[in-house]
Design a protein around this motif. Structure first.
Motif, PDB file in Angstrom:
ATOM      1  N   PHE A   1       0.735  -1.059  -0.110  1.00  0.00           N
ATOM      2  CA  PHE A   1       0.035  -0.029   0.115  1.00  0.00           C
ATOM      3  C   PHE A   1       0.839   1.350  -0.574  1.00  0.00           C
ATOM      4  CE2 PHE A   1      -1.872   3.149   3.345  1.00  0.00           C
ATOM      5  CZ  PHE A   1      -2.784   3.592   1.604  1.00  0.00           C
ATOM      6  N   TYR A   2       2.113   1.148   0.444  1.00  0.00           N
ATOM      7  CA  TYR A   2       2.770   2.079   1.430  1.00  0.00           C
ATOM      8  C   TYR A   2       3.945   2.372  -0.609  1.00  0.00           C
ATOM      9  CZ  TYR A   2       3.103   2.514   6.079  1.00  0.00           C
ATOM     10  OH  TYR A   2       1.749   2.704   7.314  1.00  0.00           O
ATOM     11  N   VAL A   3       3.962   1.472  -1.148  1.00  0.00           N
ATOM     12  CA  VAL A   3       4.492   1.767  -2.211  1.00  0.00           C
ATOM     13  C   VAL A   3       4.159   2.951  -3.085  1.00  0.00           C
ATOM     14  CG1 VAL A   3       5.814   1.047  -4.191  1.00  0.00           C
ATOM     15  CG2 VAL A   3       6.544   0.081  -2.172  1.00  0.00           C
ATOM     16  N   MET A   4       2.419   1.909  -3.553  1.00  0.00           N
ATOM     17  CA  MET A   4       1.071   2.204  -3.751  1.00  0.00           C
ATOM     18  C   MET A   4       1.151   3.994  -3.983  1.00  0.00           C
ATOM     19  SD  MET A   4       1.665  -0.101  -6.928  1.00  0.00           S
ATOM     20  CE  MET A   4       2.826  -0.827  -6.657  1.00  0.00           C
ATOM     21  N   LEU A   5       0.565   4.134  -2.628  1.00  0.00           N
ATOM     22  CA  LEU A   5      -0.003   5.285  -2.675  1.00  0.00           C
ATOM     23  C   LEU A   5       1.302   6.391  -2.982  1.00  0.00           C
ATOM     24  CD1 LEU A   5      -1.728   7.204  -0.878  1.00  0.00           C
ATOM     25  CD2 LEU A   5       0.319   6.843   1.470  1.00  0.00           C
TER      26      LEU A   5
ATOM     27  N   ASN B   1      -3.375  14.729   4.052  1.00  0.00           N
ATOM     28  CA  ASN B   1      -3.492  13.669   3.516  1.00  0.00           C
ATOM     29  C   ASN B   1      -2.619  12.253   3.652  1.00  0.00           C
ATOM     30  OD1 ASN B   1      -5.350  11.717   1.841  1.00  0.00           O
ATOM     31  ND2 ASN B   1      -4.439  12.921   0.167  1.00  0.00           N
ATOM     32  N   ILE B   2      -1.564  12.375   3.675  1.00  0.00           N
ATOM     33  CA  ILE B   2      -0.457  11.699   3.273  1.00  0.00           C
ATOM     34  C   ILE B   2      -0.299  11.032   5.093  1.00  0.00           C
ATOM     35  CG2 ILE B   2       1.732  11.138   3.061  1.00  0.00           C
ATOM     36  CD1 ILE B   2       1.982  13.106   1.148  1.00  0.00           C
ATOM     37  N   GLY B   3       0.001  11.808   6.018  1.00  0.00           N
ATOM     38  CA  GLY B   3      -0.331  11.124   7.186  1.00  0.00           C
ATOM     39  C   GLY B   3      -1.458  10.706   7.353  1.00  0.00           C
ATOM     40  N   ALA B   4      -2.770  10.810   7.042  1.00  0.00           N
ATOM     41  CA  ALA B   4      -3.802   9.764   7.362  1.00  0.00           C
ATOM     42  C   ALA B   4      -3.696   8.583   6.864  1.00  0.00           C
ATOM     43  CB  ALA B   4      -5.143  10.396   7.114  1.00  0.00           C
ATOM     44  N   HIS B   5      -3.100   8.633   5.403  1.00  0.00           N
ATOM     45  CA  HIS B   5      -2.760   7.414   4.470  1.00  0.00           C
ATOM     46  C   HIS B   5      -2.204   6.737   5.779  1.00  0.00           C
ATOM     47  CE1 HIS B   5      -6.026   8.744   2.269  1.00  0.00           C
ATOM     48  NE2 HIS B   5      -6.027   8.145   0.904  1.00  0.00           N
TER      49      HIS B   5
ATOM     50  N   PRO C   1     -17.743  15.454 -13.702  1.00  0.00           N
ATOM     51  CA  PRO C   1     -16.151  15.405 -13.033  1.00  0.00           C
ATOM     52  C   PRO C   1     -15.621  14.794 -12.134  1.00  0.00           C
ATOM     53  CG  PRO C   1     -16.258  17.844 -13.793  1.00  0.00           C
ATOM     54  CD  PRO C   1     -17.910  16.580 -13.576  1.00  0.00           C
ATOM     55  N   GLN C   2     -14.879  14.094 -11.653  1.00  0.00           N
ATOM     56  CA  GLN C   2     -14.065  13.482 -10.435  1.00  0.00           C
ATOM     57  C   GLN C   2     -13.753  14.994 -10.044  1.00  0.00           C
ATOM     58  OE1 GLN C   2     -13.823  10.293  -9.162  1.00  0.00           O
ATOM     59  NE2 GLN C   2     -15.429  10.244 -10.123  1.00  0.00           N
ATOM     60  N   ALA C   3     -13.967  14.532  -8.398  1.00  0.00           N
ATOM     61  CA  ALA C   3     -12.651  16.241  -7.453  1.00  0.00           C
ATOM     62  C   ALA C   3     -11.864  15.870  -7.518  1.00  0.00           C
ATOM     63  CB  ALA C   3     -13.795  15.966  -5.918  1.00  0.00           C
ATOM     64  N   SER C   4     -11.298  17.134  -8.634  1.00  0.00           N
ATOM     65  CA  SER C   4      -9.697  17.194  -7.982  1.00  0.00           C
ATOM     66  C   SER C   4      -8.818  17.236  -6.943  1.00  0.00           C
ATOM     67  CB  SER C   4      -8.999  18.787  -8.796  1.00  0.00           C
ATOM     68  OG  SER C   4      -9.526  19.180  -7.926  1.00  0.00           O
ATOM     69  N   GLN C   5      -8.921  17.055  -5.722  1.00  0.00           N
ATOM     70  CA  GLN C   5      -8.668  16.886  -4.321  1.00  0.00           C
ATOM     71  C   GLN C   5      -8.048  15.250  -4.776  1.00  0.00           C
ATOM     72  OE1 GLN C   5     -11.352  18.516  -4.603  1.00  0.00           O
ATOM     73  NE2 GLN C   5     -12.721  17.802  -3.101  1.00  0.00           N
ATOM     74  N   ARG C   6      -8.715  13.603  -5.484  1.00  0.00           N
ATOM     75  CA  ARG C   6      -8.765  12.907  -5.592  1.00  0.00           C
ATOM     76  C   ARG C   6      -7.409  12.349  -5.938  1.00  0.00           C
ATOM     77  NH1 ARG C   6     -11.892   7.894  -8.451  1.00  0.00           N
ATOM     78  NH2 ARG C   6     -10.461   6.483  -7.313  1.00  0.00           N
ATOM     79  N   TYR C   7      -6.278  13.788  -6.895  1.00  0.00           N
ATOM     80  CA  TYR C   7      -5.834  13.112  -7.791  1.00  0.00           C
ATOM     81  C   TYR C   7      -4.967  13.852  -7.278  1.00  0.00           C
ATOM     82  CZ  TYR C   7      -8.897  10.060 -10.337  1.00  0.00           C
ATOM     83  OH  TYR C   7      -9.704   9.114 -10.869  1.00  0.00           O
ATOM     84  N   LEU C   8      -4.621  15.276  -6.917  1.00  0.00           N
ATOM     85  CA  LEU C   8      -3.461  16.149  -6.127  1.00  0.00           C
ATOM     86  C   LEU C   8      -3.297  16.921  -5.428  1.00  0.00           C
ATOM     87  CD1 LEU C   8      -5.654  18.383  -9.481  1.00  0.00           C
ATOM     88  CD2 LEU C   8      -4.358  16.144  -9.999  1.00  0.00           C
ATOM     89  N   ASP C   9      -4.208  15.850  -3.931  1.00  0.00           N
ATOM     90  CA  ASP C   9      -3.744  16.160  -2.653  1.00  0.00           C
ATOM     91  C   ASP C   9      -2.618  15.324  -2.332  1.00  0.00           C
ATOM     92  OD1 ASP C   9      -3.569  16.976  -0.389  1.00  0.00           O
ATOM     93  OD2 ASP C   9      -6.035  16.504   0.614  1.00  0.00           O
TER      94      ASP C   9
END
Length: 387
Positions: free
Chosen positions: A91-95, A133-137, A120-128
């Motif tokens: 997961f970490y590698v793919m994240l 966000n990274i810490g939560a994941h 359209p998809q929300a931009s933050q799903r791809y660009l955040d």
């Protein structure tokens, strides 16, 4: 019975493989604009994964309970360590790969959504790529927070859900020891339903069912089946009836009569394949044939790759679908567009999954076993990649 002493159930590898392929093909259908009933519903494939997870956790718990009793806190730590190293390395590698490719994947998705006349998809799903966000994941807390639950290009909302299940699993098993399976499942299901009701009253909305109470009833279906397997006095009809009632609870995703019937069929099929020795006559023979077929070498391999397939496929699918749309547009019918995309995506994803399984997943699992054996008070039982 033989299956109660075995460390392996025939059909599990094949069911994991089918769930992964279901999700991949379902997303291919969604992103190419062709609709096939049931197959085009990848969330149902995720439900199958969830049932399998519930089953496997209980099944392996029952195999270990004599040497690793759950009354000991170190058993909880061993369990959590195994599960972390099973999920986290890949997961970490793919994240980080997904976040690095975010702008490219977002452009691909915009091409798809515009062509299919979808919002359209929300931009933050791809660009955040923000630290929150990274810490939560990294901490696997994202599923608990609606704003972060669906905020990467990966289908990782279910991994946050899975980690919540792992966190609660030891407590649920201690409850089972005290109350038995039926009353424990009823109580846990009732608590989950109450939490969902309260969350609704508070107007808290999750973009995907990444919050454990929204899917606890599906985990319980698999757990109940595993509860039957190791009992001396089996009551499969009672357990199956409760599982069917739990699967019918109207939350945790889009619901309608069609999806309800498919979820009920998944529960029935799962029970039949695992407990085929209990089925009479032709029904038992057919279920046995299917179960043993799902245990062959091909399905075993695909079952081992299922986690990688699940995590990787959208990173390949979206650029491929966007390329086909850009090159051919409306010159191709939706079925032909789908066929081309699947023929490219499926073997590519399987190859990449084989590579990541060998280079990341297996070493991660070995590291988990090493940590358990190094720091545990007693040597841990050897685990299999299918766990």
């Amino acid at each position: 019975m033989a299956e109660a002493r075995s460390s392996r159930i025939e059909c599990l590898d094949g069911l994991r493989a089918l769930a992964a392929i279901w999700v991949l093909v379902g997303h291919c259908l969604l992103l190419t604009g062709w609709h096939i009933p049931i197959l085009g519903e990848p969330d149902l494939g995720v439900d199958l994964f969830i049932m399998l997870s519930g089953f496997l956790m209980v099944f392996h718990y029952q195999l270990r309970q004599d040497k690793e009793p759950w009354q000991r806190p170190e058993t909880w730590l061993k369990f959590w360590t195994r599960r972390y190293f099973r999920i986290a390395p890949l997961f970490y590698v793919m994240l980080f790969l997904a976040l690095a490719l975010g702008p490219y994947l977002y452009d691909s998705r915009m091409v798809i959504d515009e062509f299919l006349l979808r919002s359209p998809q929300a931009s933050q799903r791809y660009l955040d790529s923000g630290l929150k966000n990274i810490g939560a994941h990294l901490l696997f807390l994202f599923g608990l927070v609606p704003n972060f639950a669906y905020r990467t290009p990966l289908p990782d909302w279910s991994l946050g859900l899975e980690m919540q299940f792992y966190a609660m699993f030891p407590a649920i098993m201690l409850l089972v020891r005290r109350l038995d399976w039926i009353w424990s499942a009823i109580l846990v299901g009732a608590i989950g339903s109450t939490i969902v009701f309260v969350v609704g009253l508070l107007s808290i909305r999750f973009p995907m069912p990444s919050f454990l109470p929204l899917k606890m009833q599906i985990f319980l279906c698999g757990m109940l089946l595993a509860g039957v397997v190791h009992q001396r006095q089996k009551r499969p009809i009672l357990y199956l009836t409760l599982a069917l009632l739990l699967a019918a609870l109207p939350f945790g995703g889009k619901y309608g009569l069609g999806k309800l019937l498919v979820r009920e069929a998944l529960v029935l099929g799962f029970f039949a394949l695992v407990l085929y020795r209990m089925l009479p006559g032709m029904a038992g023979a057919v279920a046995r044939k299917i179960a043993t077929t799902l245990a062959n070498r091909f399905f075993h391999l695909m079952g081992e790759l299922s986690f990688s397939i699940y995590l990787i496929h959208l990173l390949v699918l979206q650029p491929v679908a966007a390329f086909v749309i850009t090159q051919f547009g409306h010159d191709l019918t939706a079925p032909l567009r789908f066929a081309i995309v699947v023929l490219v995506v499926l073997p590519t994803v399987c190859l990449l999954s084989w590579i990541t399984y060998n280079l990341i997943e297996i070493p991660g699992q070995k590291m988990g076993r090493f940590v358990v054996q190094r720091f545990g008070r007693t040597p841990a039982l050897e685990t299999t990649p299918a766990e």
